[in-house]
Scaffold this motif. Structure first.
Motif, PDB file in Angstrom:
ATOM      1  N   GLY A  68     -78.753 -13.794 -35.554  1.00 32.75           N
ATOM      2  CA  GLY A  68     -77.500 -13.751 -34.814  1.00 32.75           C
ATOM      3  C   GLY A  68     -77.092 -12.354 -34.383  1.00 32.75           C
ATOM      4  O   GLY A  68     -75.982 -12.155 -33.896  1.00 32.75           O
ATOM      5  N   GLY A  69     -77.975 -11.381 -34.553  1.00 33.27           N
ATOM      6  CA  GLY A  69     -77.674 -10.025 -34.107  1.00 33.27           C
ATOM      7  C   GLY A  69     -76.620  -9.318 -34.934  1.00 33.27           C
ATOM      8  O   GLY A  69     -75.613  -8.856 -34.402  1.00 33.27           O
ATOM      9  N   PRO A  70     -76.806  -9.199 -36.260  1.00 31.30           N
ATOM     10  CA  PRO A  70     -75.797  -8.590 -37.118  1.00 31.30           C
ATOM     11  C   PRO A  70     -75.667  -7.087 -36.908  1.00 31.30           C
ATOM     12  O   PRO A  70     -76.599  -6.429 -36.448  1.00 31.30           O
ATOM     13  CB  PRO A  70     -76.301  -8.895 -38.530  1.00 31.30           C
ATOM     14  CG  PRO A  70     -77.780  -9.006 -38.364  1.00 31.30           C
ATOM     15  CD  PRO A  70     -77.987  -9.625 -37.018  1.00 31.30           C
ATOM     16  N   LEU A  71     -74.516  -6.554 -37.259  1.00 31.56           N
ATOM     17  CA  LEU A  71     -74.285  -5.126 -37.232  1.00 31.56           C
ATOM     18  C   LEU A  71     -74.886  -4.490 -38.484  1.00 31.56           C
ATOM     19  O   LEU A  71     -75.412  -5.185 -39.359  1.00 31.56           O
ATOM     20  CB  LEU A  71     -72.791  -4.852 -37.145  1.00 31.56           C
ATOM     21  CG  LEU A  71     -72.077  -5.469 -35.932  1.00 31.56           C
ATOM     22  CD1 LEU A  71     -70.573  -5.234 -36.038  1.00 31.56           C
ATOM     23  CD2 LEU A  71     -72.620  -4.883 -34.633  1.00 31.56           C
ATOM     24  N   ALA A  72     -74.788  -3.168 -38.605  1.00 27.63           N
ATOM     25  CA  ALA A  72     -75.411  -2.456 -39.727  1.00 27.63           C
ATOM     26  C   ALA A  72     -74.910  -2.980 -41.075  1.00 27.63           C
ATOM     27  O   ALA A  72     -75.688  -3.174 -42.007  1.00 27.63           O
ATOM     28  CB  ALA A  72     -75.131  -0.965 -39.600  1.00 27.63           C
ATOM     29  N   ARG A  73     -73.594  -3.191 -41.187  1.00 33.14           N
ATOM     30  CA  ARG A  73     -73.048  -3.675 -42.464  1.00 33.14           C
ATOM     31  C   ARG A  73     -73.572  -5.074 -42.776  1.00 33.14           C
ATOM     32  O   ARG A  73     -73.847  -5.416 -43.919  1.00 33.14           O
ATOM     33  CB  ARG A  73     -71.528  -3.671 -42.419  1.00 33.14           C
ATOM     34  CG  ARG A  73     -70.865  -3.998 -43.752  1.00 33.14           C
ATOM     35  CD  ARG A  73     -69.351  -3.843 -43.680  1.00 33.14           C
ATOM     36  NE  ARG A  73     -68.739  -4.083 -44.968  1.00 33.14           N
ATOM     37  CZ  ARG A  73     -68.483  -5.294 -45.457  1.00 33.14           C
ATOM     38  NH1 ARG A  73     -68.815  -6.362 -44.756  1.00 33.14           N
ATOM     39  NH2 ARG A  73     -67.914  -5.429 -46.644  1.00 33.14           N
ATOM     40  N   LEU A  79     -79.861  -8.109 -46.457  1.00 32.92           N
ATOM     41  CA  LEU A  79     -80.895  -7.604 -47.362  1.00 32.92           C
ATOM     42  C   LEU A  79     -80.475  -7.795 -48.819  1.00 32.92           C
ATOM     43  O   LEU A  79     -81.284  -8.229 -49.663  1.00 32.92           O
ATOM     44  CB  LEU A  79     -81.159  -6.124 -47.076  1.00 32.92           C
ATOM     45  CG  LEU A  79     -82.250  -5.455 -47.919  1.00 32.92           C
ATOM     46  CD1 LEU A  79     -83.554  -6.213 -47.816  1.00 32.92           C
ATOM     47  CD2 LEU A  79     -82.438  -4.005 -47.483  1.00 32.92           C
ATOM     48  N   ALA A  80     -79.220  -7.475 -49.135  1.00 31.17           N
ATOM     49  CA  ALA A  80     -78.728  -7.670 -50.501  1.00 31.17           C
ATOM     50  C   ALA A  80     -78.782  -9.135 -50.892  1.00 31.17           C
ATOM     51  O   ALA A  80     -79.140  -9.479 -52.028  1.00 31.17           O
ATOM     52  CB  ALA A  80     -77.304  -7.135 -50.628  1.00 31.17           C
ATOM     53  N   ASP A 139     -67.110  -5.062 -55.786  1.00 32.78           N
ATOM     54  CA  ASP A 139     -66.551  -4.056 -56.685  1.00 32.78           C
ATOM     55  C   ASP A 139     -67.657  -3.140 -57.188  1.00 32.78           C
ATOM     56  O   ASP A 139     -68.409  -3.493 -58.104  1.00 32.78           O
ATOM     57  CB  ASP A 139     -65.856  -4.767 -57.857  1.00 32.78           C
ATOM     58  CG  ASP A 139     -65.057  -3.829 -58.749  1.00 32.78           C
ATOM     59  OD1 ASP A 139     -65.370  -2.628 -58.769  1.00 32.78           O
ATOM     60  OD2 ASP A 139     -64.135  -4.311 -59.432  1.00 32.78           O
ATOM     61  N   ALA A 140     -67.774  -1.968 -56.584  1.00 35.46           N
ATOM     62  CA  ALA A 140     -68.837  -1.032 -56.956  1.00 35.46           C
ATOM     63  C   ALA A 140     -68.682  -0.528 -58.380  1.00 35.46           C
ATOM     64  O   ALA A 140     -69.672  -0.364 -59.105  1.00 35.46           O
ATOM     65  CB  ALA A 140     -68.867   0.145 -55.978  1.00 35.46           C
ATOM     66  N   ALA A 141     -67.441  -0.283 -58.812  1.00 36.74           N
ATOM     67  CA  ALA A 141     -67.217   0.232 -60.169  1.00 36.74           C
ATOM     68  C   ALA A 141     -67.652  -0.792 -61.210  1.00 36.74           C
ATOM     69  O   ALA A 141     -68.280  -0.452 -62.224  1.00 36.74           O
ATOM     70  CB  ALA A 141     -65.745   0.593 -60.356  1.00 36.74           C
ATOM     71  N   ALA A 142     -67.339  -2.066 -60.974  1.00 38.31           N
ATOM     72  CA  ALA A 142     -67.747  -3.125 -61.906  1.00 38.31           C
ATOM     73  C   ALA A 142     -69.264  -3.259 -61.923  1.00 38.31           C
ATOM     74  O   ALA A 142     -69.870  -3.477 -62.980  1.00 38.31           O
ATOM     75  CB  ALA A 142     -67.097  -4.445 -61.519  1.00 38.31           C
ATOM     76  N   LEU A 205     -74.790  -2.821 -51.216  1.00 38.07           N
ATOM     77  CA  LEU A 205     -73.969  -3.546 -50.249  1.00 38.07           C
ATOM     78  C   LEU A 205     -72.676  -2.801 -49.947  1.00 38.07           C
ATOM     79  O   LEU A 205     -72.250  -2.694 -48.792  1.00 38.07           O
ATOM     80  CB  LEU A 205     -73.663  -4.943 -50.791  1.00 38.07           C
ATOM     81  CG  LEU A 205     -72.735  -5.841 -49.974  1.00 38.07           C
ATOM     82  CD1 LEU A 205     -73.340  -6.123 -48.599  1.00 38.07           C
ATOM     83  CD2 LEU A 205     -72.473  -7.144 -50.718  1.00 38.07           C
ATOM     84  N   VAL A 206     -72.049  -2.258 -51.000  1.00 37.04           N
ATOM     85  CA  VAL A 206     -70.741  -1.619 -50.839  1.00 37.04           C
ATOM     86  C   VAL A 206     -70.869  -0.194 -50.308  1.00 37.04           C
ATOM     87  O   VAL A 206     -70.106   0.224 -49.423  1.00 37.04           O
ATOM     88  CB  VAL A 206     -69.979  -1.621 -52.177  1.00 37.04           C
ATOM     89  CG1 VAL A 206     -68.654  -0.871 -52.045  1.00 37.04           C
ATOM     90  CG2 VAL A 206     -69.718  -3.065 -52.637  1.00 37.04           C
ATOM     91  N   THR A 207     -71.821   0.562 -50.836  1.00 37.40           N
ATOM     92  CA  THR A 207     -71.898   1.993 -50.515  1.00 37.40           C
ATOM     93  C   THR A 207     -72.982   2.351 -49.506  1.00 37.40           C
ATOM     94  O   THR A 207     -72.941   3.433 -48.919  1.00 37.40           O
ATOM     95  CB  THR A 207     -72.164   2.812 -51.796  1.00 37.40           C
ATOM     96  OG1 THR A 207     -73.495   2.526 -52.279  1.00 37.40           O
ATOM     97  CG2 THR A 207     -71.158   2.455 -52.889  1.00 37.40           C
TER      98      THR A 207
END
Length: 224
Positions: A68-73, A79-80, A139-142, A205-207
């Motif tokens: 579907g032509g996703p953006l970078a995010r 991938l994740a 939640d990157a910290a978690a 995914l987050v960073t």
């Protein structure tokens, strides 16, 4: 764009569902070890197919998003998702393996060291549940806390490994049962590794960072 967002939401929900199923599978496997219930163990083994089917569905959804032509995010999310689905599927396999070994243990007198397996299993189950919450909340910290907590599971696995080896040397009659426990413990340690993989993919995914510093390992055993 609305359709694309719907697909992303669907994929997110499928992974959360897979994680919940794997956690329930692991909890049930640990329960049958304690109760020595053959019928319940067979149900855990049979239920693994449901996680496998959902992993296949997730792969199809990932392909639809990619086409579907996703953006970078979105590409990071795709991938994740591929990696996380694979890790959850393996966790389901390891939980089923624990249940299979429990069938063999049920044919022998109870071993006191099975309690150590429960402690190890509780740590693995906590890791899995916490990392799926981290994924749900982005939640990157978690996720980092889950990654760091794997050292505790490694240390407990090493402790149980050495205890079982000592017991086998002291009482050769326990070798067969303890060998099953060793393999079950290794399955649980590997579940912790896969939960850690999921945590690292949440961080990615987050960073957007895919190269993380080495994490602490406390598994001093010889690989089985």
């Amino acid at each position: 764009m609305t359709h694309h967002e719907d697909e992303r939401t669907r994929l997110h929900g499928e992974l959360l569902r897979m994680g919940g199923m794997a956690a329930a599978q692991l909890e049930a496997a640990l329960d049958v070890v304690g109760r020595r219930d053959d019928n319940a163990a067979r149900r855990v083994i049979e239920n693994d197919a449901a996680i496998d089917r959902l992993e296949q569905e997730t792969s199809h959804d990932v392909m639809r998003l990619a086409l579907g032509g996703p953006l970078a995010r979105d590409l990071r999310g795709i991938l994740a998702a591929i990696r996380i689905a694979s890790d959850i599927e393996r966790i389901g396999d390891y939980a089923a393996n624990v249940a299979k070994r429990s069938l063999a243990l049920n044919e022998m007198p109870p071993l006191p060291h099975a309690r150590g397996l429960s402690t190890l299993g509780a740590l693995a189950l906590r890791q899995l549940r916490e990392v799926m919450l981290a994924y749900r909340d982005h939640d990157a910290a978690a996720a980092e806390r889950v990654r760091e907590s794997d050292a505790e599971l490694d240390a407990e696995y090493t402790r149980l490994f050495r205890e079982l080896l000592t017991y086998m040397m002291e009482d050769p009659r326990s070798i067969t049962g303890c060998t099953h426990l060793l393999f079950m413990a290794k399955n649980l340690e590997r579940i912790g590794d896969h939960a850690t993989n999921i945590a690292e993919n949440v961080l990615f995914l987050v960073t957007g960072e895919d190269a993380l510093p080495p994490r602490e390992k406390r598994d001093d055993t010889t690989p089985l």
